[in-house]
Design a protein around this motif. Sequence first.
Motif, short mmCIF file in Angstrom:
data_model
loop_
_atom_site.label_atom_id
_atom_site.label_comp_id
_atom_site.label_asym_id
_atom_site.label_seq_id
_atom_site.Cartn_x
_atom_site.Cartn_y
_atom_site.Cartn_z
N LYS A 120 -3.58 3.70 -0.36
CA LYS A 120 -4.12 3.77 0.99
C LYS A 120 -3.69 5.09 1.60
O LYS A 120 -2.51 5.29 1.88
CB LYS A 120 -3.64 2.59 1.83
CG LYS A 120 -4.27 2.52 3.21
CD LYS A 120 -3.74 1.34 4.01
CE LYS A 120 -4.37 1.28 5.38
NZ LYS A 120 -3.78 0.18 6.20
N PRO B 265 -0.27 4.12 5.09
CA PRO B 265 0.17 3.19 4.05
C PRO B 265 1.53 2.58 4.41
O PRO B 265 2.23 3.06 5.30
CB PRO B 265 0.30 4.10 2.82
CG PRO B 265 0.69 5.43 3.40
CD PRO B 265 -0.08 5.52 4.70
N THR C 77 0.84 -1.20 0.00
CA THR C 77 0.00 0.00 0.00
C THR C 77 0.88 1.25 0.00
O THR C 77 1.96 1.27 0.58
CB THR C 77 -0.93 0.03 1.23
OG1 THR C 77 -0.16 0.06 2.43
CG2 THR C 77 -1.82 -1.21 1.25
#
Length: 395
Positions: free
Chosen positions: A148, A152, A111
């Motif tokens: 994200k 992240p 992410t």
Amino acid sequence: MQPTTEILLIKYGEIALRGGNRRFYEDMLLRFIRKSINAISPEQFSAYKEQGRFVVQGVDGQSPAHLIPHICRIFGISSVCLGIRLANRTMEDIMNASLDYFKAHNPNGTTFRVTTKRADKKFPGKSDQISAQIGSHLFNSILNLQVKLANPDFNLIVEIRNSVYIYSQNVEVAGPSGLPPASAGKGVLLLSGGIDSPVAGYLAAKRGIDITAIYFHSPPYTSERAKEKVIDLAQHLAAFTGKIKLIVVNFTDIQLHLTEKTPPEKITIMLKRSMLKIADLAAQNEKALALITGDAVGQVASQTLHSLHSMTGATSLPILRPLATYDKKDIVSIAEKIETYPISIRPFDDCCTLFLPKHPETKPKLSIIQSIESRIENLEEMHQTALDTAEIYNF
């Protein structure tokens, strides 16, 4: 691979709020950064301002990574980031360089997010639009990536200033913040071998105070090892402040004189007043504007509010007590963080510890203390002699 240079991007916090004085603090901090890096790697790195940041880079392209542990100790710095500076500022160059950096530094996370800081408002596009373009380029170029925005695995940061800088929040190292060393005038620190006073000195220096330390040594009641401990503490603090002058005062004659002339329960207060008076004399020599102690309210008998009030008149200077409201646990935590704790707990007592009465007074009256003090002969002369014969160390 885009033409890039590995750099350190140095951020500062409070200085940015200084308005008309900002440039003064920036210049002081930049001089200290240059002094620090030249002490480690002479003439191999340069440091310069960059729109709310400082940048350090190698003269011949060498990596500045090894400088991080030293730079992140400097007061005034909020964080240090190892990143890259781009040779070109086109959007295509930024996207490609971001991809190269991501591939080289992504710690196998899946992410990510991109954060853009567009300090140069002439650069086309808004920050979120630039982040979206870069993020799309990464997403389409690397398999199994997911965007994200909160927490992240990898946060890629792009700062567009006079140049473009790329780094990751994952490798950002926190600094101590505060104000640049020696930017707020001089102060004299009463440095013992205990835990508290080195922490008080550190916190005072963090506010830009140029520290001169004074230590009261009482041979043969305190050993040379006790003095060596304080010397080591002063040297260690100098790693944060850049330099420290240590004044070692022979306090034995004064201590014995006061012990003979003072009621036992009041001796601790009398000793501290004499220390403050000698520190005041030292401050006059150093052109210092304040005294600094490690007092924490209520921690010991000599640090009750009544006892602290009994120090009134011992000095004409303000007494700074950075630890006044601190819990002992909090003080120890800072001492461990700045690595003075292992030195402070060496088993060598200072002069105050050895002369503690069994039942020290916790609510002394200032008028009584001053009356006793006024009847002790030759005390002022002894203070001056003790300072005149002191040992001087410079670190």
